[in-house]
Enzyme design. Structure first.
Site, PDB file in Angstrom:
ATOM      1  N   ARG A  92       0.879  -1.185   0.000  1.00 11.25           N
ATOM      2  CA  ARG A  92       0.000   0.000   0.000  1.00 11.25           C
ATOM      3  C   ARG A  92       0.905   1.220   0.000  1.00 11.25           C
ATOM      4  O   ARG A  92       1.702   1.409   0.929  1.00 11.25           O
ATOM      5  CB  ARG A  92      -0.896   0.008   1.243  1.00 11.25           C
ATOM      6  CG  ARG A  92      -1.522   1.363   1.477  1.00 11.25           C
ATOM      7  CD  ARG A  92      -2.598   1.368   2.515  1.00 11.25           C
ATOM      8  NE  ARG A  92      -3.792   0.701   2.039  1.00 11.25           N
ATOM      9  CZ  ARG A  92      -4.993   0.828   2.590  1.00 11.25           C
ATOM     10  NH1 ARG A  92      -5.158   1.600   3.650  1.00 11.25           N
ATOM     11  NH2 ARG A  92      -6.027   0.181   2.097  1.00 11.25           N
ATOM     12  N   HIS A 152      -7.565   0.732  -6.158  1.00 10.05           N
ATOM     13  CA  HIS A 152      -7.759  -0.080  -4.953  1.00 10.05           C
ATOM     14  C   HIS A 152      -8.495  -1.364  -5.368  1.00 10.05           C
ATOM     15  O   HIS A 152      -9.658  -1.579  -5.014  1.00 10.05           O
ATOM     16  CB  HIS A 152      -8.561   0.715  -3.915  1.00 10.05           C
ATOM     17  CG  HIS A 152      -8.479   0.159  -2.528  1.00 10.05           C
ATOM     18  ND1 HIS A 152      -7.716  -0.940  -2.192  1.00 10.05           N
ATOM     19  CD2 HIS A 152      -9.087   0.559  -1.370  1.00 10.05           C
ATOM     20  CE1 HIS A 152      -7.853  -1.186  -0.898  1.00 10.05           C
ATOM     21  NE2 HIS A 152      -8.682  -0.305  -0.378  1.00 10.05           N
ATOM     22  N   GLN A 205     -10.248  -3.955  -2.810  1.00 12.46           N
ATOM     23  CA  GLN A 205     -11.521  -3.474  -2.272  1.00 12.46           C
ATOM     24  C   GLN A 205     -12.656  -3.778  -3.247  1.00 12.46           C
ATOM     25  O   GLN A 205     -13.735  -4.234  -2.847  1.00 12.46           O
ATOM     26  CB  GLN A 205     -11.438  -1.959  -2.027  1.00 12.46           C
ATOM     27  CG  GLN A 205     -12.733  -1.349  -1.536  1.00 12.46           C
ATOM     28  CD  GLN A 205     -13.121  -1.805  -0.154  1.00 12.46           C
ATOM     29  OE1 GLN A 205     -12.321  -1.721   0.780  1.00 12.46           O
ATOM     30  NE2 GLN A 205     -14.347  -2.297   0.015  1.00 12.46           N
ATOM     31  N   ASP A 244     -17.254   7.310  -1.146  1.00 15.88           N
ATOM     32  CA  ASP A 244     -15.980   7.181  -0.426  1.00 15.88           C
ATOM     33  C   ASP A 244     -15.666   8.553   0.159  1.00 15.88           C
ATOM     34  O   ASP A 244     -16.285   9.570  -0.211  1.00 15.88           O
ATOM     35  CB  ASP A 244     -14.891   6.718  -1.403  1.00 15.88           C
ATOM     36  CG  ASP A 244     -13.525   6.513  -0.733  1.00 15.88           C
ATOM     37  OD1 ASP A 244     -13.483   6.379   0.510  1.00 15.88           O
ATOM     38  OD2 ASP A 244     -12.496   6.501  -1.457  1.00 15.88           O
ATOM     39  N   CYS A 296     -16.299   1.818   1.042  1.00 14.20           N
ATOM     40  CA  CYS A 296     -15.104   1.017   1.334  1.00 14.20           C
ATOM     41  C   CYS A 296     -14.650   1.160   2.789  1.00 14.20           C
ATOM     42  O   CYS A 296     -13.959   0.290   3.301  1.00 14.20           O
ATOM     43  CB  CYS A 296     -13.980   1.412   0.389  1.00 14.20           C
ATOM     44  SG  CYS A 296     -13.517   3.148   0.505  1.00 14.20           S
ATOM     45  N   ARG A 344     -13.609  -8.389   2.414  1.00 15.47           N
ATOM     46  CA  ARG A 344     -12.189  -8.136   2.117  1.00 15.47           C
ATOM     47  C   ARG A 344     -11.382  -9.392   2.425  1.00 15.47           C
ATOM     48  O   ARG A 344     -10.484  -9.774   1.681  1.00 15.47           O
ATOM     49  CB  ARG A 344     -11.647  -6.966   2.969  1.00 15.47           C
ATOM     50  CG  ARG A 344     -12.217  -5.612   2.650  1.00 15.47           C
ATOM     51  CD  ARG A 344     -11.780  -5.118   1.288  1.00 15.47           C
ATOM     52  NE  ARG A 344     -10.341  -5.028   1.128  1.00 15.47           N
ATOM     53  CZ  ARG A 344      -9.580  -4.019   1.527  1.00 15.47           C
ATOM     54  NH1 ARG A 344     -10.120  -2.970   2.110  1.00 15.47           N
ATOM     55  NH2 ARG A 344      -8.265  -4.028   1.326  1.00 15.47           N
TER      56      ARG A 344
HETATM   57  N1  NVA Z   1      -9.906   6.877  -1.166  1.00 18.28           N
HETATM   58  C1  NVA Z   1      -9.468   6.447   0.142  1.00 18.28           C
HETATM   59  C2  NVA Z   1      -9.722   4.976   0.318  1.00 18.28           C
HETATM   60  C3  NVA Z   1      -9.361   4.439   1.671  1.00 18.28           C
HETATM   61  C4  NVA Z   1      -9.568   2.964   1.788  1.00 18.28           C
HETATM   62  C5  NVA Z   1      -8.009   6.781   0.336  1.00 18.28           C
HETATM   63  O1  NVA Z   1      -7.215   6.586  -0.594  1.00 18.28           O
HETATM   64  O2  NVA Z   1      -7.654   7.267   1.405  1.00 18.28           O
HETATM   65  N1   CP Z   2     -11.113   0.076   2.822  1.00 15.64           N
HETATM   66  C1   CP Z   2      -9.827   0.008   3.203  1.00 15.64           C
HETATM   67  O1   CP Z   2      -8.921  -0.267   2.414  1.00 15.64           O
HETATM   68  O2   CP Z   2      -9.633   0.213   4.532  1.00 15.64           O
HETATM   69  P1   CP Z   2      -8.220   0.410   5.291  1.00 15.64           P
HETATM   70  O3   CP Z   2      -7.673   1.733   4.835  1.00 15.64           O
HETATM   71  O4   CP Z   2      -8.594   0.393   6.735  1.00 15.64           O
HETATM   72  O5   CP Z   2      -7.318  -0.721   4.906  1.00 15.64           O
END
Ligand code: NVA
Ligand code: CP
Length: 312
Positions: free
Chosen positions: A102, A129, A132, A224, A264, A292
């Site tokens: 990540r 992502h 997800q 989101d 998500c 997930r």
């Molecule tokens: N769009 C959000 C998703 C978090 C799971 C981010 O990138 O922070």
């Molecule tokens: N939805 C998601 O990826 O959550 P986290 O940021 O908690 O991993």
């Protein structure tokens, strides 16, 4: 298929095979049947951003598959002090069986995958992502019995979630209508690729500025956060720009009566979604979060156990 970086890389039958396996692993788990399909294997999990769901579900998932997972904060490994991605990839490939990462830049993940001889899984970048969205598609299939021909409305920021939903829906034959402010559209190349994939799979890909148009007659409503990780300094400006994009009771009335609400997570009530909708009877957000675990176990097994390899 060595890696899992974005959904456009996969065919509909490949994504469906992963979803079928996810359903099977979920049923096994509910029946108490063990499935050590990655016995003795190790997954490295590199995190340059925070996480609750991704970290816990990958770690527990590997454990349930008979393997183990190592949490590697990018600040604590030499990558954070300037060791190159290429060197990190080649070293990790000598110890591990798979890498989940990540981070911010999607091109860093592409580079990691290029130099790694083991599978690399994208656990979120600024652009995508995909894990997800596999959980989302699993949840939608459970609720609706199928994917093809449904309409999903995504309302809010044209971010990593919007991009991966565009690709996942287009590949799986789900019609998708994304509504964002003009200056916050999804990535133009992703939008174009999704349109190409949709042509092959008989679904529609639409972008507009109107949240109401997107939600009209939709089967699935998705939103989101307006402020993704790394955008904290833009928070005030974003709250101003997105204030007419909230999913609330008035808006949900435009959807089909049996529509479900997905997010998500993490969610910010009172911003992208009202408390009432988040906690209401149409919300499936915690089933989605649970999936997930099952979806990612299926992804890992498909990449890391040759007996389950994805063929076209
Ligand atoms: N769009 C959000 C998703 C978090 C799971 C981010 O990138 O922070
Ligand atoms: N939805 C998601 O990826 O959550 P986290 O940021 O908690 O991993």
């Amino acid at each position: 298929m060595k890696d899992f970086l974005r959904l456009y890389d996969f065919s509909r039958s490949q994504l469906e095979a992963i979803l079928d396996l996810a359903d099977q692993l979920k049923a096994d788990r509910q029946a108490g049947r063990e499935h050590p399909l990655l016995k003795g294997q190790s997954l490295g999990m590199i995190f340059a951003k925070s996480s609750t769901r991704t970290r816990v579900s990958f770690e527990v998932g590997m454990y349930q598959l008979g393997g183990e997972a190592l949490f590697l904060s990018s600040n604590d490994i030499q990558l954070g002090r300037g060791e190159t991605i290429a060197d990190t990839a080649r070293v990790m490939s000598r110890y591990l069986d798979g890498i989940m990462i990540r981070t911010f830049s999607h091109s860093d993940v592409v580079e990691l995958a290029r130099y790694a001889s083991i599978p690399v899984i994208n656990g979120l970048t600024d652009l995508h992502h995909p894990c997800q969205v596999m959980a989302d598609l699993q949840t939608i299939r459970e609720e609706k019995g199928h994917l093809e021909g449904l309409k999903l409305a995504y309302v809010g920021d044209g971010n990593n979630m919007a991009n991966s939903l565009l690709e996942g829906c287009a590949v799986c034959g789900v019609n998708i209508h994304v509504a964002t402010p003009f200056n916050y559209k999804p990535d133009p190349q992703v939008l174009e690729d999704a349109r190409q994939a949709a042509k092959l799979n008989g679904s529609a890909v639409i972008w507009s500025e109107s949240a109401d148009e997107a939600i009209a007659d939709a089967d699935v409503i998705y939103t989101d956060t307006w402020v993704s990780m790394g955008q904290e300094s833009e928070k005030q400006e974003r709250i101003r720009v997105f204030r007419d994009y909230q999913v609330n009771r008035e808006r949900m009335k435009l959807a089909r009566p049996d529509a479900i609400f997905l997010h998500c997570l993490p969610a910010y009530r009172g911003y992208e979604v009202s408390e009432e909708i988040f906690e209401g009877p149409q919300s499936r957000v915690f089933d989605e979060a649970e999936n997930r675990l099952h979806a990612q176990k299926a992804i890992m097994v498909s990449l890391m156990n040759p007996e389950y390899a994805l063929f076209e």
